[in-house]
Structures are given as C-alpha cells and as structure tokens.
Design a protein around this motif. Structure first.
Motif, short mmCIF file in Angstrom:
data_model
loop_
_atom_site.label_atom_id
_atom_site.label_comp_id
_atom_site.label_asym_id
_atom_site.label_seq_id
_atom_site.Cartn_x
_atom_site.Cartn_y
_atom_site.Cartn_z
N VAL A 7 -0.61 15.30 0.29
CA VAL A 7 -0.01 14.49 0.18
C VAL A 7 -0.88 13.25 0.53
CG1 VAL A 7 2.24 13.08 1.26
CG2 VAL A 7 2.13 15.25 1.52
N MET A 8 -1.62 13.08 1.52
CA MET A 8 -2.25 11.84 1.67
C MET A 8 -3.36 12.05 0.33
SD MET A 8 -3.04 11.47 5.78
CE MET A 8 -4.29 12.95 5.99
N ALA A 9 -3.76 12.56 -0.62
CA ALA A 9 -4.41 12.58 -1.42
C ALA A 9 -3.65 12.39 -2.84
CB ALA A 9 -5.47 14.00 -1.44
N CYS A 10 -2.75 12.85 -2.73
CA CYS A 10 -2.19 12.75 -4.47
C CYS A 10 -1.65 12.19 -4.65
CB CYS A 10 -2.43 13.99 -4.71
SG CYS A 10 -1.17 15.46 -4.67
N GLN A 60 -2.93 4.10 -5.59
CA GLN A 60 -2.47 4.66 -4.50
C GLN A 60 -2.59 4.09 -2.99
OE1 GLN A 60 -3.08 9.18 -4.35
NE2 GLN A 60 -3.81 8.82 -2.49
N VAL A 61 -1.66 3.86 -2.67
CA VAL A 61 -1.93 3.47 -0.96
C VAL A 61 -0.72 4.54 0.32
CG1 VAL A 61 -1.19 1.64 0.38
CG2 VAL A 61 -1.66 1.05 -2.24
N THR A 62 -1.97 4.81 1.16
CA THR A 62 -1.37 5.19 1.94
C THR A 62 -1.36 4.89 3.49
OG1 THR A 62 -3.04 6.83 3.06
CG2 THR A 62 -2.19 7.59 1.37
N GLN A 64 -2.55 5.88 6.36
CA GLN A 64 -3.29 5.96 7.40
C GLN A 64 -4.81 5.49 6.85
OE1 GLN A 64 -2.52 9.53 8.93
NE2 GLN A 64 -1.10 9.32 10.44
N ASP A 65 -4.82 5.84 4.90
CA ASP A 65 -6.25 6.27 4.46
C ASP A 65 -6.80 4.37 3.72
OD1 ASP A 65 -6.56 8.48 5.42
OD2 ASP A 65 -6.18 9.97 3.47
N GLY A 66 -5.27 4.29 3.37
CA GLY A 66 -5.29 2.83 2.62
C GLY A 66 -5.54 3.14 1.25
N THR A 67 -6.17 2.05 0.23
CA THR A 67 -6.61 2.18 -0.81
C THR A 67 -7.15 2.86 -2.02
OG1 THR A 67 -5.63 -0.32 -1.19
CG2 THR A 67 -5.69 0.85 -2.92
N ARG A 183 4.39 7.83 4.32
CA ARG A 183 4.35 7.19 3.17
C ARG A 183 3.61 7.67 1.95
NH1 ARG A 183 9.67 5.15 1.92
NH2 ARG A 183 11.12 5.00 3.95
N THR A 184 2.86 7.66 0.99
CA THR A 184 2.41 7.58 -0.12
C THR A 184 2.76 6.57 -1.58
OG1 THR A 184 0.88 9.51 0.80
CG2 THR A 184 0.28 8.36 -1.02
#
Length: 209
Positions: A7-10, A60-62, A64-67, A183-184
């Motif tokens: 989810v976070m990746a894509c 893509q913006v998550t 936890q992982d940013g942009t 959310r992603t």
C-alpha cells in the motif's frame, strides 16, 4: 513483505485479510445519487472504458514515507505499470490477472490477484460502479468530481476516492484508505491518452537469481 508495504509503495492495493485492524463501515451504505449525479457516473464509466491506453507522471504521498514520483502507463484491459524514479527501488506491474510488486533494495517480489486491488476496477474492460463496487460518497466542486468507493462484499478492506476533472473528463488521481486507516494519495500530471506502449513495459518482474 506485508500488504501494508505494498500500500505504501504503490498507493493502489487495499489491505486484505492480513490486516489486524479494520475500518468500521457498519453504519455506511451506498449513497443515494441524484439523476444528474447518476449521469456523471455513467459518463465516468464510459470515459474509463474508452481509455484504451494512458501515460502520465505521478506523484505519490504517504503519511509515513512522504513524497515519491515516477511514470505510470496503462493499457486496457488488465495492464498497468508504475515505474518509480531513482533512487526508489520500487516497481509495480499489473498483467495476466496479477499485480506484481518488486522491491529491488531487498530483492523481494510480492504477487497478489488483480481483482483484490483497486486496479482491478480501473483495468476492467467495462468499468462499473455498481454490483461488486459500492459508491460511499459523491462530491462535486467546480470542475472536479470526487467518487468514494469500496468493495461491496467486504467494505472493511478499505476504500478508494477517485478524482476526476470534468473539462475534459479525465482521471486525475486517487486516495486509498487502507484497512488500518492509513492514507496514500496519487496525483497524475502530463496525462496522455491513446499512446503506444511497448509490450515489454508489462513484463512481470521475477525473482532475481
């Protein structure tokens, strides 16, 4: 690799049975639409079905992982590729009824059925927001339509909000809310339709020897 990692990746795969916490949708049901809104839904379905190929830049913006950024290509039915810009080690390819996610940093491949992701809806030959897909919300602000959907038979898996421009009618991106409440968001720019995409773009990643 966990489904949360995908989810976070894509930004396209909803968390499935592996999630330990699910959303509470018990009080939600399909939204009632006005005739005008129903008309827009039909236009969106027709526009998605008519888009046989698609290429765009994505951001893509998550939480936890940013942009992160990259290039996405689509060929209907059933094929899509998310290529992340360096230094990201990530690659996602949908083809042959599967979504294959590769993380080159750890040499790992994860495969899930296409129909278990929101891509299954977008890549169908004849997309429909009915039957096994339920509309939870519809909003229109100026030239943008926001359509919130979930899987009818298991809304606890999560939900997806699709963003469309009305002039011209086109997909702008989406936000995925997974079963754990993360959310992603994915936003498209420089969109081109009717493009020729090399066949090699949709070769599924394989484990490296």
């Amino acid at each position: 690799m966990t489904m949360r990692r995908i989810v976070m990746a894509c930004g396209v795969a909803l968390a499935l049975a592996v999630a330990s916490v699910t959303l509470d949708h018990s009080a939600e049901a399909s939204v009632s639409l006005t005739p005008a809104q129903q008309g827009w839904i039909h236009k969106i379905e027709s526009s998605l079905a008519a888009t046989k190929s698609f290429q765009a830049r994505f951001e893509q913006v998550t939480e936890q992982d940013g942009t992160s950024t990259g290039t996405v290509v689509l060929e209907r039915p059933g094929r899509m590729r998310f290529s992340y810009d360096p230094p990201s080690p990530l690659l996602l390819v949908a083809n042959d009824g599967k979504v294959v996610f590769q993380d080159r940093s750890i040499g790992q491949i994860t495969t899930i059925p296409l129909d278990h992701t929101p891509l299954g809806l977008l890549l169908r030959p004849d997309p429909r927001f009915s039957g096994d897909v339920s509309i939870l919300g519809y909003e229109q602000h100026g030239s943008e339509i926001q359509l919130r959907v979930t899987r009818t038979d298991n809304p606890g898996e999560g939900e997806m909000t699709l963003f469309f421009s009305t002039h011209p009618l086109s997909l702008k991106g989406w936000t995925v809310l997974d079963a754990q409440g993360h959310r992603t968001a994915v936003h498209f720019s420089n969109v081109q339709t009717g493009v020729t995409i090399p066949e090699a773009s949709f070769i599924l990643p394989k484990d490296e020897d």
